[in-house]
Design a protein around this motif. Structure first.
Motif, mmCIF file in Angstrom:
data_model
loop_
_atom_site.group_PDB
_atom_site.id
_atom_site.type_symbol
_atom_site.label_atom_id
_atom_site.label_comp_id
_atom_site.label_asym_id
_atom_site.label_seq_id
_atom_site.Cartn_x
_atom_site.Cartn_y
_atom_site.Cartn_z
ATOM 1 N N GLY A 120 80.208 2.879 21.502
ATOM 2 C CA GLY A 120 78.908 3.518 21.702
ATOM 3 C C GLY A 120 77.883 3.125 20.674
ATOM 4 O O GLY A 120 76.762 3.659 20.678
ATOM 5 N N GLN A 129 83.538 7.338 29.395
ATOM 6 C CA GLN A 129 84.293 7.801 28.224
ATOM 7 C C GLN A 129 84.890 9.191 28.465
ATOM 8 O O GLN A 129 86.059 9.449 28.134
ATOM 9 C CB GLN A 129 83.375 7.826 27.000
ATOM 10 N N LYS A 130 84.112 10.087 29.040
ATOM 11 C CA LYS A 130 84.590 11.438 29.317
ATOM 12 C C LYS A 130 85.665 11.437 30.406
ATOM 13 O O LYS A 130 86.651 12.175 30.316
ATOM 14 C CB LYS A 130 83.423 12.330 29.743
ATOM 15 N N ALA A 137 72.760 9.690 24.979
ATOM 16 C CA ALA A 137 73.024 8.680 26.008
ATOM 17 C C ALA A 137 71.873 8.602 26.996
ATOM 18 O O ALA A 137 71.479 7.505 27.426
ATOM 19 C CB ALA A 137 74.334 9.006 26.728
ATOM 20 N N TYR A 153 78.898 7.040 28.796
ATOM 21 C CA TYR A 153 79.383 8.368 28.401
ATOM 22 C C TYR A 153 80.205 9.003 29.523
ATOM 23 O O TYR A 153 81.217 9.657 29.265
ATOM 24 C CB TYR A 153 78.204 9.255 28.036
ATOM 25 N N ALA A 213 74.983 3.886 23.505
ATOM 26 C CA ALA A 213 75.709 4.426 24.651
ATOM 27 C C ALA A 213 74.737 4.812 25.765
ATOM 28 O O ALA A 213 73.705 5.431 25.509
ATOM 29 C CB ALA A 213 76.530 5.637 24.231
ATOM 30 N N LEU A 271 75.578 14.441 22.568
ATOM 31 C CA LEU A 271 75.910 13.061 22.905
ATOM 32 C C LEU A 271 75.341 12.684 24.272
ATOM 33 O O LEU A 271 74.898 11.546 24.473
ATOM 34 C CB LEU A 271 77.432 12.860 22.898
ATOM 35 N N PHE A 272 75.322 13.623 25.194
ATOM 36 C CA PHE A 272 74.709 13.358 26.497
ATOM 37 C C PHE A 272 73.214 13.134 26.341
ATOM 38 O O PHE A 272 72.641 12.248 26.979
ATOM 39 C CB PHE A 272 74.976 14.523 27.453
ATOM 40 N N TYR A 305 76.155 6.372 17.931
ATOM 41 C CA TYR A 305 76.050 6.462 19.392
ATOM 42 C C TYR A 305 74.685 5.977 19.886
ATOM 43 O O TYR A 305 74.145 6.471 20.885
ATOM 44 C CB TYR A 305 76.282 7.901 19.852
#
Length: 296
Positions: A240, A255-256, A71, A252, A247, A67-68, A244
């Motif tokens: 996102g 969100q984290k 993003a 991100y 995003a 996901l990173f 995603y």
């Protein structure tokens, strides 16, 4: 002599008092949070409990976090709007610099989005991009084109955000270019005409080099701002986006940090983003130094 010393001492005190508020603001709201965030990036802090140092684990996790990676890719992809916005703004500035009727009105029209609330603009564009009743698809229907549901399609959500961002910042960039163009002496163009240069040659050898400092400023500030893009996707695609796809890194991080309470991991991403912005900005400055020139 004593009178002069007392006057000099008073001036120093007053000068210090004048710079004290912004200095305190820098220390309290910038420097201290930055140092605290750097320290937090080496911990597993959840934002409430104890900060346990875990070394470089958070940074190691970044390389395996899909996901990173998404993003980061989304953030870089949406920076494609920077050259698009620069090109359009320069063309508009060139047109307005010719003294066409209604120049002042056009300046105001193009600058209104700049001073408009980003949240309000995001809501407006989110409505315009609606797949059922949005203005964008209604316009496309006039030409027999069936438009997609822009914000719910992974292939169209990023271009949609880029279009909105270009529209939002176009007036600001245009005014910077217009100011730069109006500062260029007419004698350069007159000399070029005497030498037989056409319009394109005058632009290439006079206009573009003379507005290069403004272009450098625009690129640097847009890269810094584009790396921190957040509000648009938080309002228009609060989850996102599809798969995603919209995003950003800052989205991100938020969100984290505030959704999953992984403050340590979010701090590691923030440190990574800060280093990235610093390196890219440094490269831009180095490149600008090599391309700079002096006009006698």
């Amino acid at each position: 002599m004593n009178a002069k010393s007392n006057l000099y001492r008073k001036e120093k005190i007053y000068g210090f008092l004048f710079i004290l508020p912004p200095l305190l603001g820098l220390l309290i709201f910038t420097l201290y949070p930055m140092i605290y965030s750097i320290y937090g990036s080496f911990t597993d802090w959840d934002g409430l409990g104890q900060m346990n140092v875990i070394g470089l684990s958070n940074f190691a996790d970044l390389w395996s976090d899909e996901l990173f990676h998404k993003a980061l890719f989304n953030t870089l992809f949406m920076m494609l709007g920077i050259p698009i916005g620069i090109t359009l703004a320069l063309l508009l500035a060139l047109g307005l610099n010719r003294g066409v009727p209604g120049t002042t009105a056009f300046r105001v029209i193009y600058y209104v989005p700049v001073i408009s609330s980003l949240a309000a603009v995001s809501i407006m564009w989110n409505w315009a991009y609606n797949g059922d009743y949005g203005l964008v698809n209604q316009f496309l229907d006039l030409f027999g084109i069936s438009g997609p549901n822009w914000m719910a399609n992974k292939y169209t959500v990023k271009p949609a955000l880029i279009i909105m961002a270009v529209w939002k910042g176009l007036g600001y960039t245009m005014l910077l270019y217009l100011a730069a163009l109006q500062s260029v002496s007419r004698s350069y163009y007159e000399a070029a005409e005497l030498d037989g240069a056409n319009g394109f040659q005058s632009f290439r050898h006079i206009t573009w080099p003379m507005v290069r400092p403004v272009t450098f400023f625009i690129i640097v500030t847009n890269i810094i701002g584009g790396s921190q893009i957040f509000t648009e996707m938080n309002i228009m695609t609060p989850t996102g986006g599809p798969e995603y796809a919209s995003a950003s890194v800052v989205f991100y991080i938020w969100q984290k940090a505030f959704g999953n309470f992984q403050m340590g991991y979010a701090s590691a991403m923030a440190v990574f983003l800060g280093v990235f912005i610093f390196v890219v900005t440094l490269i831009q400055f180095r490149m600008n130094e090599k391309q700079s020139f002096d006009v006698d």
